[in-house]
Design an enzyme around this catalytic site. Structure first.
Site, PDB file in Angstrom:
ATOM      1  N   ARG A  68       0.852  -1.200   0.000  1.00 40.03           N
ATOM      2  CA  ARG A  68       0.000   0.000   0.000  1.00 40.03           C
ATOM      3  C   ARG A  68       0.889   1.253   0.000  1.00 40.03           C
ATOM      4  O   ARG A  68       1.056   1.911  -1.019  1.00 40.03           O
ATOM      5  CB  ARG A  68      -0.953  -0.019   1.220  1.00 40.03           C
ATOM      6  CG  ARG A  68      -2.143   0.923   1.068  1.00 40.03           C
ATOM      7  CD  ARG A  68      -1.860   2.368   1.381  1.00 40.03           C
ATOM      8  NE  ARG A  68      -1.444   2.582   2.756  1.00 40.03           N
ATOM      9  CZ  ARG A  68      -0.967   3.738   3.201  1.00 40.03           C
ATOM     10  NH1 ARG A  68      -0.831   4.771   2.380  1.00 40.03           N
ATOM     11  NH2 ARG A  68      -0.600   3.877   4.461  1.00 40.03           N
ATOM     12  N   ASP A  69       1.507   1.543   1.118  1.00 41.07           N
ATOM     13  CA  ASP A  69       2.322   2.762   1.206  1.00 41.07           C
ATOM     14  C   ASP A  69       3.488   2.699   0.225  1.00 41.07           C
ATOM     15  O   ASP A  69       3.861   3.711  -0.385  1.00 41.07           O
ATOM     16  CB  ASP A  69       2.854   2.908   2.643  1.00 41.07           C
ATOM     17  CG  ASP A  69       2.932   4.345   3.100  1.00 41.07           C
ATOM     18  OD1 ASP A  69       2.836   5.240   2.254  1.00 41.07           O
ATOM     19  OD2 ASP A  69       3.101   4.585   4.319  1.00 41.07           O
ATOM     20  N   HIS A  85       3.915   4.631  12.963  1.00 39.56           N
ATOM     21  CA  HIS A  85       4.145   4.540  11.511  1.00 39.56           C
ATOM     22  C   HIS A  85       5.177   5.617  11.175  1.00 39.56           C
ATOM     23  O   HIS A  85       4.855   6.791  11.129  1.00 39.56           O
ATOM     24  CB  HIS A  85       2.795   4.784  10.824  1.00 39.56           C
ATOM     25  CG  HIS A  85       2.821   4.819   9.331  1.00 39.56           C
ATOM     26  ND1 HIS A  85       2.261   3.832   8.553  1.00 39.56           N
ATOM     27  CD2 HIS A  85       3.298   5.747   8.453  1.00 39.56           C
ATOM     28  CE1 HIS A  85       2.392   4.145   7.268  1.00 39.56           C
ATOM     29  NE2 HIS A  85       3.016   5.306   7.184  1.00 39.56           N
ATOM     30  N   HIS A 115       8.372   7.211   8.815  1.00 39.45           N
ATOM     31  CA  HIS A 115       9.096   7.271   7.544  1.00 39.45           C
ATOM     32  C   HIS A 115      10.522   7.699   7.857  1.00 39.45           C
ATOM     33  O   HIS A 115      10.758   8.446   8.805  1.00 39.45           O
ATOM     34  CB  HIS A 115       8.426   8.249   6.579  1.00 39.45           C
ATOM     35  CG  HIS A 115       7.205   7.670   5.931  1.00 39.45           C
ATOM     36  ND1 HIS A 115       7.165   7.306   4.610  1.00 39.45           N
ATOM     37  CD2 HIS A 115       5.988   7.367   6.438  1.00 39.45           C
ATOM     38  CE1 HIS A 115       5.970   6.806   4.318  1.00 39.45           C
ATOM     39  NE2 HIS A 115       5.228   6.839   5.415  1.00 39.45           N
ATOM     40  N   CYS A 147       4.234   9.186   0.610  1.00 38.01           N
ATOM     41  CA  CYS A 147       2.913   9.708   0.288  1.00 38.01           C
ATOM     42  C   CYS A 147       2.991  10.574  -0.964  1.00 38.01           C
ATOM     43  O   CYS A 147       3.783  11.517  -1.031  1.00 38.01           O
ATOM     44  CB  CYS A 147       2.398  10.545   1.460  1.00 38.01           C
ATOM     45  SG  CYS A 147       0.841  11.355   1.103  1.00 38.01           S
ATOM     46  N   ASN A 167       8.970   4.360   4.090  1.00 38.87           N
ATOM     47  CA  ASN A 167       8.737   3.981   5.487  1.00 38.87           C
ATOM     48  C   ASN A 167      10.032   3.410   6.066  1.00 38.87           C
ATOM     49  O   ASN A 167      10.945   3.057   5.322  1.00 38.87           O
ATOM     50  CB  ASN A 167       7.694   2.862   5.541  1.00 38.87           C
ATOM     51  CG  ASN A 167       6.377   3.279   4.950  1.00 38.87           C
ATOM     52  OD1 ASN A 167       6.246   3.388   3.755  1.00 38.87           O
ATOM     53  ND2 ASN A 167       5.406   3.535   5.788  1.00 38.87           N
TER      54      ASN A 167
HETATM   55  N1  COA Z   1     -13.299   4.209  -4.581  1.00 43.14           N
HETATM   56  C1  COA Z   1     -13.601   4.284  -5.897  1.00 43.14           C
HETATM   57  N2  COA Z   1     -13.971   5.406  -6.505  1.00 43.14           N
HETATM   58  C2  COA Z   1     -14.057   6.508  -5.748  1.00 43.14           C
HETATM   59  C3  COA Z   1     -13.771   6.501  -4.376  1.00 43.14           C
HETATM   60  C4  COA Z   1     -13.364   5.291  -3.802  1.00 43.14           C
HETATM   61  N3  COA Z   1     -13.043   5.200  -2.524  1.00 43.14           N
HETATM   62  N4  COA Z   1     -13.956   7.734  -3.900  1.00 43.14           N
HETATM   63  C5  COA Z   1     -14.339   8.511  -4.922  1.00 43.14           C
HETATM   64  N5  COA Z   1     -14.413   7.759  -6.047  1.00 43.14           N
HETATM   65  C6  COA Z   1     -14.768   8.206  -7.388  1.00 43.14           C
HETATM   66  C7  COA Z   1     -16.167   8.795  -7.455  1.00 43.14           C
HETATM   67  O1  COA Z   1     -17.127   7.812  -7.696  1.00 43.14           O
HETATM   68  C8  COA Z   1     -16.037   9.753  -8.606  1.00 43.14           C
HETATM   69  O2  COA Z   1     -16.080   9.034  -9.809  1.00 43.14           O
HETATM   70  P1  COA Z   1     -16.733   9.668 -11.145  1.00 43.14           P
HETATM   71  O3  COA Z   1     -15.866  10.847 -11.495  1.00 43.14           O
HETATM   72  O4  COA Z   1     -16.642   8.565 -12.146  1.00 43.14           O
HETATM   73  O5  COA Z   1     -18.121  10.063 -10.755  1.00 43.14           O
HETATM   74  C9  COA Z   1     -14.631  10.280  -8.461  1.00 43.14           C
HETATM   75  O6  COA Z   1     -13.911   9.283  -7.751  1.00 43.14           O
HETATM   76  C10 COA Z   1     -14.563  11.592  -7.710  1.00 43.14           C
HETATM   77  O7  COA Z   1     -15.311  11.477  -6.517  1.00 43.14           O
HETATM   78  P2  COA Z   1     -15.274  12.545  -5.335  1.00 43.14           P
HETATM   79  O8  COA Z   1     -16.204  12.116  -4.271  1.00 43.14           O
HETATM   80  O9  COA Z   1     -15.430  13.923  -5.918  1.00 43.14           O
HETATM   81  O10 COA Z   1     -13.863  12.312  -4.747  1.00 43.14           O
HETATM   82  P3  COA Z   1     -12.587  13.228  -4.884  1.00 43.14           P
HETATM   83  O11 COA Z   1     -12.160  13.351  -6.298  1.00 43.14           O
HETATM   84  O12 COA Z   1     -12.784  14.450  -4.065  1.00 43.14           O
HETATM   85  O13 COA Z   1     -11.530  12.274  -4.146  1.00 43.14           O
HETATM   86  C11 COA Z   1     -10.679  10.874  -2.423  1.00 43.14           C
HETATM   87  C12 COA Z   1     -11.578  12.039  -2.785  1.00 43.14           C
HETATM   88  C13 COA Z   1     -10.286  10.979  -0.990  1.00 43.14           C
HETATM   89  C14 COA Z   1     -11.439   9.579  -2.640  1.00 43.14           C
HETATM   90  C15 COA Z   1      -9.451  10.876  -3.335  1.00 43.14           C
HETATM   91  O14 COA Z   1      -8.836  12.115  -3.298  1.00 43.14           O
HETATM   92  C16 COA Z   1      -8.455   9.838  -2.961  1.00 43.14           C
HETATM   93  O15 COA Z   1      -8.686   8.631  -3.064  1.00 43.14           O
HETATM   94  N6  COA Z   1      -7.233  10.293  -2.570  1.00 43.14           N
HETATM   95  C17 COA Z   1      -6.150   9.439  -2.237  1.00 43.14           C
HETATM   96  C18 COA Z   1      -5.858   9.480  -0.792  1.00 43.14           C
HETATM   97  C19 COA Z   1      -4.720   8.576  -0.492  1.00 43.14           C
HETATM   98  O16 COA Z   1      -4.820   7.362  -0.561  1.00 43.14           O
HETATM   99  N7  COA Z   1      -3.550   9.161  -0.158  1.00 43.14           N
HETATM  100  C20 COA Z   1      -2.371   8.465   0.103  1.00 43.14           C
HETATM  101  C21 COA Z   1      -2.372   7.708   1.359  1.00 43.14           C
HETATM  102  S1  COA Z   1      -2.324   8.626   2.836  1.00 43.14           S
HETATM  103 ZN    ZN Z   2       3.139   6.354   5.365  1.00 38.90          ZN
END
Ligand code: COA
Ligand code: ZN
Length: 314
Positions: A21-22, A213, A215, A246, A255
């Protein structure tokens, strides 16, 4: 720094792998689903307490982990190993429930700026959304953990005050989560700060499952692990080969490295339950998979019991 109390050191240590994942989320070239499954299956037999399999985030945000469901369905579930996954929102939770994830690892940042960068919302909005996810998990009898990113510092807003961290710990402790991970997302914590934070957190909520956790962004990773150990922390996230970082944190690197952490704890006489030789083999193969050298110093030097012939023998 006050005198560290060695008697509070735990004897059994729980190692939690985060490489798929990370580690993988920051990789540029897509790692095929079957390679992810094969690695997790090997790691499952190496002695871990927990493996963070993937992340149920938006596939647009993190394309590398778009196959989270396929990976969960493809892996062998080794008894005694908990298979957790990162869940940022309700949609992610629903996808995770479909494939029977053992634990939901929720995520938000203690820093407002980092939360906006990573999750595109305020901390308050994150808390509201995650409270719904926690309710859904508990209705489904799934364990919950909250990972508090930037617990020690944020690359945009600086060192995190302990009071800010404790505020969010209090909020989540009241939701009934099983555990909290105190995350040093970009390696800004130092051992004295780690000691203060870990003591404050554990003394206020001794019943919670605490994880650290770290890094190794600034080379303080193992020193921080040792500082946490001396306060009684027994759960450590780490990444095979030290891979990770990240994508929403400028300058973030990997990490702490699993094999280095296990090697150190084993030499100190602690019980990690881990097979260090299996780990080193997995790390060697991971280098081949990603096509470059990992930051693990142990991979380069070998364990302390690796003996050499005299270098200048003729
Ligand atoms: N799984 C699958 N699809 C997802 C989802 C999820 N958990 N969350 C949102 N989506 C999809 C929505 O269905 C939408 O799809 P569409 O454009 O086809 O309609 C699209 O993503 C945008 O949705 P929205 O609710 O506006 O989300 P967003 O664009 O604001 O994104 C997060 C929010 C948090 C889901 C996104 O920014 C994200 O996953 N970020 C990554 C965070 C991360 O893992 N960081 C690193 C680790 S700390
Ligand atoms: Zn981390």
């Amino acid at each position: 720094m006050s005198q560290l109390n060695k008697s509070s050191r735990p004897k059994r240590i729980f190692i939690q792998e985060v490489v798929t994942r990370d580690g993988f989320q920051a990789e540029r070239v897509f790692i095929p689903t079957e390679e992810k499954i094969a690695l997790i299956n090997r790691l499952g037999r190496a002695g871990y307490a927990k493996i963070e399999v993937s992340s149920f985030t938006s596939p647009k945000a993190i394309p590398m982990l778009a196959d989270a469901q396929a990976v969960m369905l493809g892996i062998e579930r080794v008894p005694g190993v908990e298979y957790t996954a990162l869940i940022p929102n309700l949609k992610g939770a629903e996808r995770a429930i479909e494939v029977d994830v053992d634990e939901f690892n929720l995520v938000m940042s203690v820093s407002e700026m980092h939360n906006q960068a990573n999750l595109k919302m305020s901390r308050e909005d994150s808390f509201k959304a995650l409270s719904q996810v926690i309710d859904l998990a508990h209705a489904n009898q799934t364990a919950t953990n909250i990972s508090l990113s930037t617990s020690f510092g944020c690359p945009m807003s600086g060192i995190t005050p302990l009071a800010d961290l404790m505020y969010w710990i209090d909020r989540f402790a009241n939701t009934g989560v099983r555990g909290i991970s105190i995350c040093d997302t970009t390696g800004m914590g130092n051992p004295a700060q780690v000691q203060r934070v870990c003591e404050a957190a554990q003394s206020k909520y001794p019943e919670l499952q605490w994880t650290v956790h770290f890094h190794n962004t600034r080379g303080m990773g193992l020193a921080n692990a040792l500082a946490a150990l001396n306060t009684g922390i027994d759960r450590y996230d780490s990444s095979l080969g030290g891979l990770g970082g990240c994508p929403y944190a400028p300058g973030a690197t990997g990490n702490i490295c699993t094999e280095e952490l296990v090697h150190m704890f084993d030499l100190m006489g602690l019980d990690t339950h881990m097979n260090i030789d299996a780990l080193l083999e997995c790390a060697q193969d991971l280098q081949k998979l990603i096509g470059r050298t990992l930051p693990s110093q142990l991979l380069m030097a070998g364990k302390v019991d690796r003996l050499h012939t005299l270098p200048y023998q003729r």
